[in-house]
Design a protein around this motif. Structure first.
Motif, PDB file in Angstrom:
ATOM      1  N   GLN A  91       0.898  -1.307  -0.121  1.00 42.56           N
ATOM      2  CA  GLN A  91      -0.130  -0.003   0.200  1.00 42.56           C
ATOM      3  C   GLN A  91       0.732   1.216  -0.042  1.00 42.56           C
ATOM      4  O   GLN A  91       0.577   2.326  -0.579  1.00 42.56           O
ATOM      5  N   SER A  95       0.804   3.969  -3.074  1.00 39.02           N
ATOM      6  CA  SER A  95       0.114   5.364  -2.759  1.00 39.02           C
ATOM      7  C   SER A  95       1.341   6.620  -2.800  1.00 39.02           C
ATOM      8  O   SER A  95       1.035   7.419  -3.562  1.00 39.02           O
ATOM      9  N   ASP A  98       1.927   7.286  -6.617  1.00 36.14           N
ATOM     10  CA  ASP A  98       1.180   8.329  -7.234  1.00 36.14           C
ATOM     11  C   ASP A  98       1.499   9.750  -7.172  1.00 36.14           C
ATOM     12  O   ASP A  98       1.118  10.559  -7.893  1.00 36.14           O
TER      13      ASP A  98
END
Length: 285
Positions: A91, A95, A98
């Protein structure tokens, strides 16, 4: 006559209106007295019941029966923290990618694993393995009148049954939590460098930059407090179990529920006490 019964006899109207609050207060008092007695008997348990203490330590660490085949609590806790560390890396890398700062995945692994992921995951695993087993074992001893037989034979039941398990939890948690932290670090690094393809140098730079040794010490302190709390809660519900086999199952369920709440509460309180409102890091470099 118990304290709650005394209140009911003297103030019946007040007792009817506030029976739930009085039961809660009485339960808190029972917990406090039980925990005090368990801590007070630790020295006696360590000196008088050494063989039982060693047996409990071995049982907690490696398990018994089918649980011993897979390596007991050590393997279970290690696998759970390995999964938590890998999920954190998955995760975190996705994240951070991005916004173009996936290099900070090493910071995630060093910061969140130590302060949140590893302690909470280990506490939940302890409650589900060692804690639930202790409640079931002590509850079975209670309903089969083994604890009453100990009292008749002048054996201190709190010392023999409860304090030995508190000592065992304090001893076992150190190697178990060491493996848990190492597995969380390993899984985060393996995913980020071998699966996600990030450079090992970049990952190690941010990981070791934000891995503070004092945070590891606080994390171990948190794990010790969790283990002690979990063992006391589960021993309390097992020691006071009643109602036959179904009562033991009910006691296990209540103990697991209470210990899971305690694990999260300990994490929050220790974090507030140690870190407060400051994160204790400077995001630079």
């Amino acid at each position: 006559m118990s304290y709650l019964q005394t209140i009911r006899s003297r103030y019946p109207k007040f007792a009817r209106r506030s029976s739930a609050a009085l039961r809660s207060i009485s339960l808190v008092g029972e917990h406090g007295v039980f925990y005090f007695r368990a801590f007070r008997e630790i020295g006696h348990a360590a000196s008088a019941y050494r063989k039982e203490t060693l047996r409990v330590i071995a049982e907690m660490g490696m398990g018994t029966g089918v649980l011993a085949i897979i390596g007991g609590t050590v393997v279970i806790v290690s696998f759970m923290t390995l999964s938590a560390g890998a999920l954190l890396a998955i995760q975190g890398f996705a994240s951070l990618s991005d916004i173009g700062v996936e290099a900070l995945t090493g910071f995630f692994a060093a910061f969140i694993n130590v302060r949140i992921a590893a302690p909470v995951t280990s506490g939940i695993a302890l409650a589900a393995t060692i804690g639930a087993g202790a409640t079931a074992r002590i509850g079975a001893m209670r309903i089969s009148e083994e604890i009453d037989a100990m009292e008749v034979m002048a054996i201190r039941s709190i010392s023999y049954v409860v304090s030995t398990r508190v000592i065992g939890g304090l001893v076992v948690i150190i190697p178990v939590y060491s493996m848990a932290v190492l597995m969380s670090f390993l899984s985060s690094q393996l995913y980020t460098t071998y699966i996600a393809g990030q450079s090992s140098g970049v990952y190690n730079h941010y990981f070791y930059t934000f891995l503070r040794p004092v945070d590891l010490l606080y994390s171990f302190l948190q794990a010790v407090i969790m283990a002690t709390t979990v063992m006391l809660i589960h021993c309390f519900y097992g020691y006071n179990a009643s109602g036959g086999p179904s009562g033991v199952g009910f006691a296990v369920g209540r103990a697991v529920r209470a210990s899971l709440i305690a694990v999260v509460s300990v994490t929050m309180l220790v974090s507030l006490a140690v870190y407060g409102t400051a994160g204790n890091f400077d995001l630079a470099g």
